[in-house]
Design a protein around this motif. Structure first.
Motif, PDB file in Angstrom:
ATOM      1  N   GLU A   1       0.848  -1.211   0.000  1.00 15.21           N
ATOM      2  CA  GLU A   1       0.000   0.000   0.000  1.00 15.21           C
ATOM      3  C   GLU A   1       0.871   1.245   0.000  1.00 15.21           C
TER       4      GLU A   1
ATOM      5  N   ASP B   1       0.478   4.108   1.462  1.00 19.25           N
ATOM      6  CA  ASP B   1      -0.048   5.043   2.464  1.00 19.25           C
ATOM      7  C   ASP B   1       0.898   5.241   3.645  1.00 19.25           C
TER       8      ASP B   1
ATOM      9  N   THR C   1       2.169   3.037   5.586  1.00 21.58           N
ATOM     10  CA  THR C   1       2.064   2.062   6.681  1.00 21.58           C
ATOM     11  C   THR C   1       3.071   0.910   6.555  1.00 21.58           C
TER      12      THR C   1
ATOM     13  N   ARG D   1      -0.112   5.847   9.445  1.00 22.03           N
ATOM     14  CA  ARG D   1      -0.531   6.167   8.089  1.00 22.03           C
ATOM     15  C   ARG D   1      -0.276   7.634   7.741  1.00 22.03           C
TER      16      ARG D   1
HETATM   17 MG   LIG Z   1      -3.595   1.117   4.647  1.00 23.51          MG
END
Ligand SMILES: [Mg+2]
Ligand SMILES: Nc1nc2c(ncn2[C@@H]2O[C@H](COP(=O)(O)OP(=O)(O)OP(=O)(O)O)[C@@H](O)[C@H]2O)c(=O)[nH]1
Length: 238
Positions: free
Chosen positions: A86, A88, A90, A203
């Motif tokens: 991802e 983002d 994270t 995040r």
């Molecule tokens: Mg995520």
């Protein structure tokens, strides 16, 4: 490239302008990635421009949903080794190396975000979410005779293309409960599946799925129903 094998990273992206550029460059900077493919899922912010400003490949998926975006990317993948993640903030691009090392001995490597020592301060993995993930993962593990599983929501995963190709056209879950289907199909397609801890960070940008507890609980219930339904269906397939 990892030991003469090509490596592609796939990101699903829905309004991730804050983290997208950094995520793409972090993965390229590892030196092991041949291509980052980002699947833009109808973003209305600067995600598209962010992707185009990097060396990543831009794909567009009109059908909304986390699963829809990942399926689009997985069907487009051509490398020997395919990694999903991802954009983002994270996940840590450094963890790619851990997955690649395991790929020498395993065909599919699932990340888990529930190892306590690897959960960073401020990451969205409180007690409820952590225990919920472990519980649903155990259900999946026991019903499908899988390897030790402790997470059903981790996007960071590695799969070899030959295994992916055996089921990629059958992937059908376009919503947020995509991962259990991917995991069940992987376990049924390969004997060489393992789960390893990855770092889980706070995040950047706005959470779309598990940021609110109510949403997370509903998603957990959807996953449980999906796992049970799929197990019943497999009884009739044999
Ligand atoms: Mg995520
Ligand atoms: N919810 C959602 N996510 C999408 C969609 N398309 C792509 N995504 C991406 O799927 C990934 C998962 O969504 P997140 O909002 O990060 O959900 P999460 O990982 O469960 O929770 P947090 O990271 O804690 O917010 C992100 O990279 C999104 O940008 C979509 O249609 N809906």
């Amino acid at each position: 490239m990892w030991k003469q094998q090509t490596v592609q990273v796939i990101f699903p992206a829905f309004n991730e302008e804050e983290g997208i550029r950094r995520a793409i460059t972090d993965f390229y900077d590892t030196g092991f990635v041949d291509e980052v493919i980002v699947v833009d899922n109808n973003s209305t912010d600067g995600t598209r421009e962010g992707i185009l400003a990097t060396g990543a490949t831009y794909l567009f998926e009109q059908q909304p949903g986390y699963g829809a975006a990942l399926i689009r990317g997985l069907r487009a993948a051509t490398a020997d080794i395919i990694v999903t993640c991802e954009p983002d903030g994270t996940f840590s691009a450094r963890d790619l190396i851990k997955l690649l090392i395991y790929s020498d001995d395993y065909e599919v490597v699932f990340g888990t975000r529930t190892s306590k020592a690897a959960i960073w301060s401020g990451a969205n993995m409180g007690w409820m979410l952590r225990m919920g993930n472990v519980a649903v993962a155990k259900l999946l593990e026991y019903l499908f005779n899988g390897p030790c599983l402790t997470d059903v929501g981790c996007t960071m995963k590695l799969i070899r293309r030959n295994v992916l190709e055996s089921f990629v056209q059958q992937l059908s879950v376009t919503g947020s409960h995509f991962q259990p289907q991917f995991m069940i199909m992987s376990i049924r397609a390969s004997q060489k599946v393992i789960e390893i801890p990855v770092e889980y960070l706070p995040r950047t940008g706005v959470s779309k799925i598990t940021g609110k507890l109510g949403k997370a609980i509903r998603l957990g219930m959807t996953m449980i129903l999906f796992i049970l339904k799929t197990r019943v269906q497999t009884l009739f397939q044999r």
